[in-house]
Write a protein that holds these residues in place. Structure first.
Motif, mmCIF file in Angstrom:
data_model
loop_
_atom_site.group_PDB
_atom_site.id
_atom_site.type_symbol
_atom_site.label_atom_id
_atom_site.label_comp_id
_atom_site.label_asym_id
_atom_site.label_seq_id
_atom_site.Cartn_x
_atom_site.Cartn_y
_atom_site.Cartn_z
ATOM 1 N N VAL A 36 0.828 -1.202 0.000
ATOM 2 C CA VAL A 36 0.000 0.000 0.000
ATOM 3 C C VAL A 36 0.865 1.255 0.000
ATOM 4 O O VAL A 36 2.047 1.226 0.351
ATOM 5 C CB VAL A 36 -0.951 0.023 1.218
ATOM 6 N N ASP A 37 0.259 2.344 -0.367
ATOM 7 C CA ASP A 37 0.896 3.660 -0.293
ATOM 8 C C ASP A 37 0.678 4.187 1.124
ATOM 9 O O ASP A 37 -0.459 4.423 1.547
ATOM 10 C CB ASP A 37 0.262 4.591 -1.327
ATOM 11 N N LEU A 38 1.756 4.352 1.890
ATOM 12 C CA LEU A 38 1.606 4.724 3.295
ATOM 13 C C LEU A 38 1.084 6.142 3.492
ATOM 14 O O LEU A 38 0.653 6.495 4.595
ATOM 15 C CB LEU A 38 2.933 4.561 4.040
ATOM 16 N N THR A 39 1.116 6.953 2.453
ATOM 17 C CA THR A 39 0.511 8.272 2.604
ATOM 18 C C THR A 39 -1.005 8.151 2.745
ATOM 19 O O THR A 39 -1.672 9.107 3.132
ATOM 20 C CB THR A 39 0.858 9.190 1.418
ATOM 21 N N ALA A 40 -1.557 6.950 2.447
ATOM 22 C CA ALA A 40 -2.989 6.698 2.635
ATOM 23 C C ALA A 40 -3.281 6.127 4.017
ATOM 24 O O ALA A 40 -4.433 5.846 4.339
ATOM 25 C CB ALA A 40 -3.489 5.724 1.560
ATOM 26 N N SER A 41 -2.258 5.955 4.826
ATOM 27 C CA SER A 41 -2.444 5.369 6.154
ATOM 28 C C SER A 41 -3.026 6.416 7.101
ATOM 29 O O SER A 41 -2.450 7.498 7.274
ATOM 30 C CB SER A 41 -1.105 4.864 6.697
ATOM 31 N N PRO A 42 -4.174 6.142 7.724
ATOM 32 C CA PRO A 42 -4.805 7.157 8.585
ATOM 33 C C PRO A 42 -4.036 7.354 9.882
ATOM 34 O O PRO A 42 -3.318 6.455 10.339
ATOM 35 C CB PRO A 42 -6.184 6.566 8.859
#
Length: 309
Positions: A36-42
Motif C-alpha cells: 500500500v501507499d503509506l501516505t494513505a495510512s490514517p
C-alpha cells in the motif's frame, strides 16, 4: 478459528470490510496483494488509549528493509524498497502524542534508516520540535549496525533526543553473519560500532541469535562475553527459527532439516522459546536448549546486568 481473515496490509481492505459489514455482507477473506501507499495510512486514534498504562508510545513512519538477511521475513512481508509516510504525517502523530501527555515515543519501523534521505529530513523536524518543547519527549528506534559509521546521523539523533536504539547484532561470529547474508554486520567492527553509538549518548539494545549452522556449544560463552564487553544492557536473545516464506525456511526444508512445519517456531506456545524447528548441525537439540538457558540466566544475573548497565 476466525470468522474473517485479513491477509497483508489493511489500509485498503479494512474500509472495504467496514462497508461490507455495515451492509450485512462481510466476506470471509480480505486479501491485500500489493503493497500500500503509506501516505494513505490514517492517523491512529491515540486519544482512545490510556497512555499512562504504556511504557512508551509507538508510531510507525515506514515499512520495508533493503537488506536480505536469510532468516528475516521483513523484506518479503513488507518489501525491500522502503515505503514512507510523509514527514508531516509523522510530525502530526508526534504532536498528537505529546499533547496527550506522552513523554517517550518508540518508532517501530524495522529499519528507521531504510531510506536515509527521508530519515534525515524527519530527524531535522523532530529536532526542531523537541527543542521547541524543551526536550520533554524522547525517542527510540531500530536501525542496522552499519549506521554507526554515519557520524552525521548519530549527531543528529543525539540532538533530536533519541536515547535508545534497538540493533540486530545477532552474533559475534562473522561466519554465521556471512552465511545468513547479514552483510551490513560483517563490514564493521562490532564492538567499535556499538561504542560509536554509545558515545553519542544513545543506549544500544541488541538482538542476538544462537543456533546458526556454524554454532557449536562454545557460542553461548562467546555471546555472553561479547554482550558484557559491549555494555549492552538489554539483550534480546532467541534460538534461530525458520519462519515460513523466508530463504532460511526454504533452505532448511530442502536440506531435510525442518523439524516442525505446524508450530512456526517462536510463534508457537511459550515452551517453544527453548525449541527450534531447525535440526542444528553442530550440537544436539538439548545442548542448544540448555545453552540458551545458560546464556539468558547469566545475562540477567544481578551482577552481570549491573555491570552492563
Amino acid at each position: 478459528h476466525a470468522d474473517i481473515v485479513f491477509l497483508g496490509e489493511a489500509e485498503y481492505t479494512w474500509p472495504s470490510f467496514i462497508r461490507d459489514f455495515q451492509s450485512g455482507a462481510a466476506k470471509s477473506l480480505y486479501e491485500q496483494e500489493e503493497f500500500v501507499d503509506l501516505t494513505a495510512s490514517p492517523a491512529p486514534r491515540f486519544e482512545l488509549l490510556k497512555l499512562s498504562a504504556y511504557s512508551t508510545a509507538i508510531i510507525e513512519t515506514s515499512r520495508g528493509c533493503p537488506h536480505s538477511c536469510e532468516f528475516c521475513e521483513i523484506p518479503i512481508r513488507l518489501g525491500k524498497r522502503p515505503r514512507n509516510k510523509s514527514v508531516e504525517q509523522v510530525m502530526t502523530d508526534i504532536r498528537s502524542l505529546y499533547a496527550l501527555g506522552a513523554d517517550s515515543i518508540f518508532i517501530i519501523d524495522d529499519n528507521f534508516f531504510g531510506n536515509r534521505k527521508r530519515a534525515l529530513e524527519l530527524l531535522v523536524e523532530i529536532e526542531r520540535f523537541v527543542k521547541s518543547i524543551d526536550y520533554r519527549i524522547y525517542f527510540s528506534c531500530q536501525f542496522t549496525i552499519d549506521i554507526s559509521r554515519d557520524e552525521e546521523i548519530l549527531a543528529l539523533m543525539n540532538r533530536a533526543n533519541f536515547r535508545r536504539v534497538f540493533v540486530g547484532i545477532e552474533t559475534p561470529r562473522e561466519l554465521s553473519l556471512t552465511m545468513a547474508g547479514k552483510n551490513q554486520n560483517t563490514n564493521v567492527d562490532l564492538p567499535d560500532a556499538v561504542q560509536r553509538i554509545q558515545s553519542n549518548n544513545i543506549i544500544v539494545w541488541g538482538a542476538f541469535i544462537v543456533g546458526f549452522d556454524s554454532d557449536d556449544t562454545n557460542i553461548f560463552n562467546e555471546q555472553l562475553r561479547f554482550i558484557q564487553a559491549a555494555s549492552i544492557p538489554v539483550a534480546m536473545v532467541g534460538i534461530l527459527q525458520a519462519i515460513p516464506g523466508t530463504p532460511l525456511y526454504n533452505r532448511i526444508r530442502q536440506e531435510g532439516r525442518l523439524r516442525d512445519v505446524e508450530e512456526g517456531g517462536i510463534r508457537g506456545a511459550v515452551n517453544s522459546l527453548i525449541r527450534t524447528n531447525i535440526a542444528p548441525l553442530n550440537m544436539g537439540l538439548e545442548e542448544l536448549a540448555n545453552g540458551y538457558g545458560f546464556l539468558v540466566r547469566n545475562l540477567y544475573s544481578y551482577d552481570n546486568f549491573a555491570e552492563r548497565l
